[in-house]
Write a protein that holds these residues in place. Structure first.
Motif, PDB file in Angstrom:
ATOM      1  N   UNK A 319       0.834  -1.203   0.000  1.00  0.00           N
ATOM      2  CA  UNK A 319       0.000   0.000   0.000  1.00  0.00           C
ATOM      3  C   UNK A 319       0.874   1.260   0.000  1.00  0.00           C
ATOM      4  N   UNK A 320       2.017   1.188   0.701  1.00  0.00           N
ATOM      5  CA  UNK A 320       2.861   2.386   0.812  1.00  0.00           C
ATOM      6  C   UNK A 320       3.447   2.808  -0.532  1.00  0.00           C
ATOM      7  N   UNK A 321       3.428   1.901  -1.508  1.00  0.00           N
ATOM      8  CA  UNK A 321       3.942   2.314  -2.833  1.00  0.00           C
ATOM      9  C   UNK A 321       2.798   2.330  -3.858  1.00  0.00           C
ATOM     10  N   UNK A 322       1.610   2.587  -3.369  1.00  0.00           N
ATOM     11  CA  UNK A 322       0.516   2.863  -4.299  1.00  0.00           C
ATOM     12  C   UNK A 322      -0.437   1.714  -4.572  1.00  0.00           C
ATOM     13  N   UNK A 323      -0.248   0.566  -3.896  1.00  0.00           N
ATOM     14  CA  UNK A 323      -1.149  -0.558  -4.135  1.00  0.00           C
ATOM     15  C   UNK A 323      -2.315  -0.562  -3.170  1.00  0.00           C
ATOM     16  N   UNK A 324      -3.178  -1.585  -3.314  1.00  0.00           N
ATOM     17  CA  UNK A 324      -4.279  -1.724  -2.362  1.00  0.00           C
ATOM     18  C   UNK A 324      -3.721  -2.367  -1.081  1.00  0.00           C
ATOM     19  N   UNK A 325      -4.406  -2.212   0.069  1.00  0.00           N
ATOM     20  CA  UNK A 325      -3.896  -2.851   1.279  1.00  0.00           C
ATOM     21  C   UNK A 325      -3.672  -4.341   1.035  1.00  0.00           C
ATOM     22  N   UNK A 326      -2.443  -4.810   1.239  1.00  0.00           N
ATOM     23  CA  UNK A 326      -2.085  -6.197   0.910  1.00  0.00           C
ATOM     24  C   UNK A 326      -1.132  -6.748   1.960  1.00  0.00           C
ATOM     25  N   UNK A 327      -1.640  -7.517   2.912  1.00  0.00           N
ATOM     26  CA  UNK A 327      -0.721  -8.089   3.893  1.00  0.00           C
ATOM     27  C   UNK A 327       0.249  -9.054   3.213  1.00  0.00           C
ATOM     28  N   UNK A 328       1.474  -9.130   3.726  1.00  0.00           N
ATOM     29  CA  UNK A 328       2.466  -9.992   3.064  1.00  0.00           C
ATOM     30  C   UNK A 328       3.576 -10.357   4.033  1.00  0.00           C
ATOM     31  N   UNK A 329       4.315 -11.399   3.676  1.00  0.00           N
ATOM     32  CA  UNK A 329       5.456 -11.822   4.508  1.00  0.00           C
ATOM     33  C   UNK A 329       6.464 -12.551   3.628  1.00  0.00           C
ATOM     34  N   UNK A 330       7.706 -12.625   4.109  1.00  0.00           N
ATOM     35  CA  UNK A 330       8.727 -13.323   3.316  1.00  0.00           C
ATOM     36  C   UNK A 330      10.049 -13.355   4.033  1.00  0.00           C
ATOM     37  N   UNK A 331      11.043 -13.934   3.372  1.00  0.00           N
ATOM     38  CA  UNK A 331      12.405 -13.913   3.917  1.00  0.00           C
ATOM     39  C   UNK A 331      13.406 -14.045   2.783  1.00  0.00           C
ATOM     40  N   UNK A 332      14.651 -13.662   3.079  1.00  0.00           N
ATOM     41  CA  UNK A 332      15.731 -13.845   2.102  1.00  0.00           C
ATOM     42  C   UNK A 332      16.990 -14.302   2.837  1.00  0.00           C
ATOM     43  N   UNK A 333      17.836 -15.049   2.125  1.00  0.00           N
ATOM     44  CA  UNK A 333      19.082 -15.555   2.719  1.00  0.00           C
ATOM     45  C   UNK A 333      20.273 -15.154   1.853  1.00  0.00           C
ATOM     46  N   UNK A 334      21.420 -14.984   2.477  1.00  0.00           N
ATOM     47  CA  UNK A 334      22.632 -14.582   1.758  1.00  0.00           C
ATOM     48  C   UNK A 334      23.432 -15.807   1.311  1.00  0.00           C
ATOM     49  N   UNK A 335      23.606 -15.936   0.000  1.00  0.00           N
ATOM     50  CA  UNK A 335      24.220 -17.158  -0.540  1.00  0.00           C
ATOM     51  C   UNK A 335      25.703 -17.274  -0.161  1.00  0.00           C
ATOM     52  N   UNK A 336      26.457 -16.165  -0.266  1.00  0.00           N
ATOM     53  CA  UNK A 336      27.898 -16.254   0.051  1.00  0.00           C
ATOM     54  C   UNK A 336      28.109 -16.710   1.493  1.00  0.00           C
ATOM     55  N   UNK A 337      27.287 -16.151   2.394  1.00  0.00           N
ATOM     56  CA  UNK A 337      27.444 -16.531   3.815  1.00  0.00           C
ATOM     57  C   UNK A 337      27.136 -18.007   4.026  1.00  0.00           C
ATOM     58  N   UNK A 338      26.148 -18.509   3.297  1.00  0.00           N
ATOM     59  CA  UNK A 338      25.795 -19.927   3.442  1.00  0.00           C
ATOM     60  C   UNK A 338      26.954 -20.786   2.927  1.00  0.00           C
TER      61      UNK A 338
END
Ligand code: HAM
Length: 468
Positions: A319-338
């Motif tokens: 929503x903060x970048x112009x979309x409709x209210x949209x709940x969301x969740x996620x994650x990311x991992x760093x490949x070099x560290x792994x």
């Protein structure tokens, strides 16, 4: 039509030692940029292992792959990651392009995924939309082991659903990834609530830290006014000591946020995933709401560059970048560290298998025949190695053994005349003459036999292990 005489081309001769040093000196001024890394062939097995695992999990959990550009409008990150975060304030590669627009090399991907969600009308798709990605990201921070200026992340995002089961399943997915690659990790989890419960907490937190201001690091003194929540995850020893006694956000969560967090933890308990409640985990990006989590190497003190992955819920970002209210969740991992971790812990990773067969040739006609034979094998999915530019059989066979190839096919002038080939077992050196017409089925038969023998050896080893 008359043909021009072929131009004589001087053969490319590899440089001798002195020439090689001279070449090296000439290129001395051209080097890798600080904080950037070449990913060399010898390391590819790690990268393949990680991306194969990510793709398999993506398929298993019904995520689709998304790729967004490495460069975006600067404002995308200012409005999402946050103007006052370290990432946007100090670390982004930002410049004005030739059209006069301020652009930024992406420091992360959640903002871009949210932009793509809005731009391509993902809101009209069945919700939630589940996507995964991997690619390079850019942050201009001080390079050190595990922290680079170009680094790779993979990530999973679920947009359009606020149910706590989504958060729990994302944490579980991260856990499953590390289990699949054989790394032991610790899951740290917290809830930072919604903007309204955070507002109450913010004041309490500022009051607490203001009373200790003299002992805070310079960054934290600035955080007091700019981004107080981040006082909690400062990595300076002095500030960490002060944080020990600081008020905890979970005590200030509103009823809905508390209930959401309790349910996330209950789902995790039902999946029997071990986690640590970490009240200091506020994350360094402004868009988070409610659940935040990180994946740390097991049983280790966290340092700024040891977190293997992180994520959480970001219900207001779209929503903060112009979309409709949209709940969301996620994650990311760093490949070099792994990969660093896999190497440090000597975790075995699948090897890239050697080619099935090596094609060695002697003489011009044999070389021409081998070029064709190569294609025949390739069409039948038999992996072939060669060194067609070499003349000596000895050189070629030595290369075959270095590559770990089990069978070699040898073709010389005599074989061309006889319509045969020599097939050589690279282990015992035994050679047999084979009808050239039958070479593909013959090689296939032998490869299957070799595979069967290898499997038998493997099973025998495992049985021995069981007995011992
Ligand atoms: P992040 O914590 O900034 O989160 O980055 C995730 C992971 O990327 C880190 O845990 C670390 O392993 C790796 N990483 C970050 N910076 C560097 C660096 N300079 N060098 C090497 N590795 C690095 C995010 O980026 C969020 N977008 C995660 C997310 C996805 N949240 C919700 N969805």
């Amino acid at each position: 039509m008359s043909r021009k005489p072929a131009k004589k081309i001087k053969a490319e001769i590899p440089p001798n030692k002195e020439e090689a040093t001279e070449l090296k000196n000439k290129s001395a001024n051209l080097h890798l940029l600080k904080g950037m890394k070449d990913i060399l062939p010898s390391d590819q097995k790690y990268w393949d292992f990680i991306f194969d695992t990510v793709r398999n999990l993506g398929t298993d959990y019904s995520y689709s792959r998304i790729e967004t550009p490495v460069m975006e409008q600067t404002n995308l990150f200012v409005r999402t990651v946050g103007k006052e975060t370290d990432i946007v304030e100090k670390e982004v590669y930002t410049f004005t392009d030739k059209g006069g627009e301020s652009v930024t090399l992406r420091p992360e991907n959640t903002a871009s995924v949210a932009r793509a969600y809005n731009e391509h009308g993902f809101i009209t798709f069945p919700q939630p939309v589940k996507v995964y990605y991997y690619g390079p990201f850019f942050r201009y921070s001080r390079p050190q082991s595990g922290r680079y200026r170009q680094f790779w992340q993979f990530g999973f995002e679920v947009l359009g659903e606020e149910h706590p089961v989504v958060d729990a399943q994302l944490v579980f997915l991260a856990h499953q990834f590390f289990k699949a690659i054989g790394l032991k990790v610790s899951i740290q989890i917290n809830s930072i609530g919604c903007p309204s419960c955070r507002e109450n907490f913010r004041q309490v937190l500022v009051d607490y830290f203001r009373s200790k201001k003299r002992n805070l690091c310079e960054d934290c003194k600035r955080r007091l006014t700019k981004n107080p929540l981040r006082l909690l995850d400062c990595k300076e020893a002095g500030c960490q000591e002060i944080s020990q006694e600081a008020p905890q956000i979970v005590d200030y969560l509103c009823e809905e946020c508390r209930e959401h967090f309790v349910q996330v933890l209950e789902y995790l308990d039902s999946l029997e995933v071990a986690y640590t409640l970490n009240p200091y985990l506020v994350r360094g990006l402004d868009y988070y709401t409610r659940t935040t989590f990180e994946i740390w190497p097991e049983a280790e003190e966290i340092s700024a560059q040891s977190s293997l992955g992180g994520g959480g819920r970001y219900d207001n970002l779209v929503e903060s970048i112009g979309g409709r209210p949209t709940p969301a969740a996620g994650f990311a991992c760093g490949v070099e560290r792994i990969i660093l971790r896999l190497k440090n812990k000597n975790v075995p990773v699948p090897q890239i298998p050697p080619p099935d067969v090596f094609l060695a040739q002697l003489g011009v006609s044999a070389r021409k025949e081998c070029l064709k034979l190569f294609e025949k094998f390739r069409e039948k999915k038999i992996r072939v190695a060669e060194d067609f530019a070499k003349d000596g059989i000895k050189d070629q066979l030595s290369r075959a053994s270095k590559q770990g190839v089990k069978l070699a096919i040898i073709l010389g002038q005599k074989e061309i005349l006889d319509g045969t080939v020599l097939i050589r077992d690279m282990e015992d050196g035994v050679q047999e003459v084979i009808d050239a017409q039958k070479i593909v089925p013959e090689v296939r038969k032998r490869l299957e036999k070799l595979k069967g023998e290898e499997k038998g050896d493997e099973e025998e080893k495992q049985d021995e292990g069981k007995v011992n």
